[in-house]
Write an enzyme that holds these catalytic residues in place. Structure first.
Site, PDB file in Angstrom:
ATOM      1  N   SER A  11       0.844  -1.173   0.227  1.00 41.72           N
ATOM      2  CA  SER A  11      -0.427  -0.046  -0.030  1.00 41.72           C
ATOM      3  C   SER A  11       1.356   0.912  -0.310  1.00 41.72           C
ATOM      4  CB  SER A  11      -1.271   0.412   0.811  1.00 41.72           C
ATOM      5  OG  SER A  11      -1.118   0.958   1.124  1.00 41.72           O
ATOM      6  N   HIS A  36      -1.437  -1.617  -4.675  1.00 39.73           N
ATOM      7  CA  HIS A  36      -2.479  -0.756  -3.579  1.00 39.73           C
ATOM      8  C   HIS A  36      -2.454   0.119  -3.466  1.00 39.73           C
ATOM      9  CE1 HIS A  36      -5.399  -2.096  -1.094  1.00 39.73           C
ATOM     10  NE2 HIS A  36      -5.545  -1.413  -0.509  1.00 39.73           N
ATOM     11  N   ASP A  38      -4.962   3.192  -2.278  1.00 39.78           N
ATOM     12  CA  ASP A  38      -6.373   3.460  -0.950  1.00 39.78           C
ATOM     13  C   ASP A  38      -6.990   4.997  -1.129  1.00 39.78           C
ATOM     14  OD1 ASP A  38      -5.689   1.477   0.622  1.00 39.78           O
ATOM     15  OD2 ASP A  38      -4.243   2.081   0.984  1.00 39.78           O
ATOM     16  N   MET A  40      -9.133   7.793  -0.639  1.00 37.29           N
ATOM     17  CA  MET A  40     -10.019   8.190   0.570  1.00 37.29           C
ATOM     18  C   MET A  40     -10.748  10.040  -0.416  1.00 37.29           C
ATOM     19  SD  MET A  40      -7.949   6.960   3.977  1.00 37.29           S
ATOM     20  CE  MET A  40      -6.990   5.667   3.450  1.00 37.29           C
ATOM     21  N   HIS A  69      -8.416   0.519  -3.863  1.00 39.69           N
ATOM     22  CA  HIS A  69      -8.874   0.559  -3.219  1.00 39.69           C
ATOM     23  C   HIS A  69      -9.918   1.769  -2.636  1.00 39.69           C
ATOM     24  CE1 HIS A  69      -9.470   0.203   1.452  1.00 39.69           C
ATOM     25  NE2 HIS A  69     -10.652  -0.191   0.899  1.00 39.69           N
ATOM     26  N   MET A  71     -12.663   3.631  -1.026  1.00 33.79           N
ATOM     27  CA  MET A  71     -13.250   4.451   0.110  1.00 33.79           C
ATOM     28  C   MET A  71     -13.864   5.679  -0.408  1.00 33.79           C
ATOM     29  SD  MET A  71     -10.260   2.766   2.522  1.00 33.79           S
ATOM     30  CE  MET A  71      -9.069   3.185   1.227  1.00 33.79           C
ATOM     31  N   MET A 140     -11.426  -5.777   5.369  1.00 34.61           N
ATOM     32  CA  MET A 140     -10.562  -5.031   6.447  1.00 34.61           C
ATOM     33  C   MET A 140     -10.033  -5.330   7.994  1.00 34.61           C
ATOM     34  SD  MET A 140      -9.924  -2.791   4.433  1.00 34.61           S
ATOM     35  CE  MET A 140      -8.753  -1.421   5.524  1.00 34.61           C
ATOM     36  N   GLY A 145      -9.248   3.926   6.649  1.00 32.41           N
ATOM     37  CA  GLY A 145      -9.024   5.339   7.023  1.00 32.41           C
ATOM     38  C   GLY A 145      -7.278   6.098   7.509  1.00 32.41           C
ATOM     39  N   PHE A 146      -6.971   4.752   7.826  1.00 30.46           N
ATOM     40  CA  PHE A 146      -5.621   5.490   8.066  1.00 30.46           C
ATOM     41  C   PHE A 146      -4.038   3.768   8.432  1.00 30.46           C
ATOM     42  CE2 PHE A 146      -8.169   8.660  10.023  1.00 30.46           C
ATOM     43  CZ  PHE A 146      -7.339   9.722   9.585  1.00 30.46           C
ATOM     44  N   GLY A 147      -3.294   4.235   8.109  1.00 27.15           N
ATOM     45  CA  GLY A 147      -1.940   3.064   7.841  1.00 27.15           C
ATOM     46  C   GLY A 147      -1.547   2.953   9.023  1.00 27.15           C
ATOM     47  N   ASP A 178      -6.080  -6.608   4.889  1.00 30.57           N
ATOM     48  CA  ASP A 178      -5.809  -5.115   4.847  1.00 30.57           C
ATOM     49  C   ASP A 178      -6.201  -4.413   6.068  1.00 30.57           C
ATOM     50  OD1 ASP A 178      -4.739  -2.482   3.366  1.00 30.57           O
ATOM     51  OD2 ASP A 178      -6.823  -2.138   2.339  1.00 30.57           O
ATOM     52  N   GLY A 180      -2.128  -3.515   9.214  1.00 25.94           N
ATOM     53  CA  GLY A 180      -1.889  -4.085  10.327  1.00 25.94           C
ATOM     54  C   GLY A 180      -1.682  -5.085   9.940  1.00 25.94           C
TER      55      GLY A 180
HETATM   56  C1  DX5 Z   1      -6.663   1.380   5.174  1.00 24.63           C
HETATM   57  C2  DX5 Z   1      -5.642   1.496   4.213  1.00 24.63           C
HETATM   58  C3  DX5 Z   1      -4.367   0.261   4.095  1.00 24.63           C
HETATM   59  C4  DX5 Z   1      -3.069   1.067   4.996  1.00 24.63           C
HETATM   60  C5  DX5 Z   1      -2.621  -0.095   5.302  1.00 24.63           C
HETATM   61  O1  DX5 Z   1      -7.432   2.298   4.854  1.00 24.63           O
HETATM   62  O2  DX5 Z   1      -7.188   0.710   3.725  1.00 24.63           O
HETATM   63  O3  DX5 Z   1      -4.456   0.098   2.998  1.00 24.63           O
HETATM   64  O4  DX5 Z   1      -2.157   1.112   3.830  1.00 24.63           O
HETATM   65  O5  DX5 Z   1      -1.511   0.005   5.742  1.00 24.63           O
HETATM   66  P1  DX5 Z   1      -0.629  -0.277   6.977  1.00 24.63           P
HETATM   67  O6  DX5 Z   1      -0.287  -1.907   7.085  1.00 24.63           O
HETATM   68  O7  DX5 Z   1       0.368   0.064   7.472  1.00 24.63           O
HETATM   69  O8  DX5 Z   1      -1.660  -1.111   8.341  1.00 24.63           O
HETATM   70 ZN    ZN Z   2      -5.980   0.006   1.456  1.00 21.70          ZN
END
Ligand code: DX5
Ligand code: ZN
Length: 222
Positions: A11, A36, A38, A40, A69, A71, A140, A145-147, A178, A180
């Site tokens: 990602s 990947h 994202d 948003m 992906h 969102m 998920m 929303g956040f990595g 996807d 963590g």
């Molecule tokens: C979260 C994203 C993920 C995110 C994963 O909403 O969809 O793709 O980037 O990041 P990590 O692997 O750091 O959890």
């Molecule tokens: Zn994602």
């Protein structure tokens, strides 16, 4: 050489945004299977990322599959723009208040692979009536929303149940996870039945020289 049939989709949300092109070149060389992306909108999720123009400008750096992906809410407005930008697969969220069958048909008619995603609070049973229409189910394992969030172990049973639904129906969609994902949680997801792993921080938070090693660690020991 690939160790097993597990696919890794880094990602770029966790990549260095000042040099996204180079980051994509680096993970491509390191053996990433997909990329990947994202998307948003600051509405469906409380964060803003990139639009189709950025995706289009990144397309030149790799031939690997662009795993988009989505969102956003609404979803349908963005299907054609991301298809034109070079998406290979578009995954929509079941919670995005869209007519899922219609959205999947639009994605398919655009010539792309279709994906459906569910948030951690959404039960997998809602997927049942759409499974024969999708190429991929995205589970998920954090709230989107956040990595950099912590993997939710509670989602492992959901992955197992989706794998069972797949076995029962004889369908062959990919099961992607996807959020963590690291070398430990990836193992648990693979054991539960996932075959595509998204990873942001587990790859991009380290030096590019380590990407090959990190991607291989995620694939597991087989
Ligand atoms: C979260 C994203 C993920 C995110 C994963 O909403 O969809 O793709 O980037 O990041 P990590 O692997 O750091 O959890
Ligand atoms: Zn994602």
């Amino acid at each position: 050489m690939k160790k097993n049939n597990i696919l890794i989709s880094p990602s770029i949300l966790a990549a260095d945004f000042s040099k996204l092109g180079q980051e994509i070149i680096d993970v491509d060389k390191a053996g990433a299977d997909w990329i990947h992306l994202d998307i948003m909108d600051g509405h469906f999720v409380p964060n803003l990322t990139i639009g189709p123009d950025v995706v289009s400008s990144l397309r030149q750096y790799t031939k690997k599959l662009f795993d988009v992906h989505l969102m956003t809410m609404p979803a349908n407005n963005w299907l054609e723009p991301f298809a034109k930008a070079g998406a290979d697969i578009i995954t929509i969220h079941i919670e995005a208040e869209t007519d899922i069958k219609e959205s999947l048909k639009i994605i398919k008619d655009l010539g792309l692979k279709t994906g459906i995603s569910i948030k951690p609070s959404t039960p997998e049973t809602v997927l049942e009536k759409y499974l024969d229409l999708c190429d991929l189910v995205l589970v998920m394992t954090v709230n989107p929303g956040f990595g950099g969030q912590k993997f939710m172990n509670t989602q492992l049973e959901k992955i197992r149940n989706i794998k069972n639904m797949q076995n029962k129906t004889g369908l062959s969609f990919d099961i992607e996870v996807d959020g963590g994902i690291n070398k430990d949680t990836s193992k648990a997801c693979i054991e539960a039945g996932a075959n595509v792993l998204v990873a942001g921080n587990a790859i991009f938070s380290e030096d590019a020289n380590n990407y090959t090693n990190l991607i291989n660690l995620l694939r597991g020991p087989n």
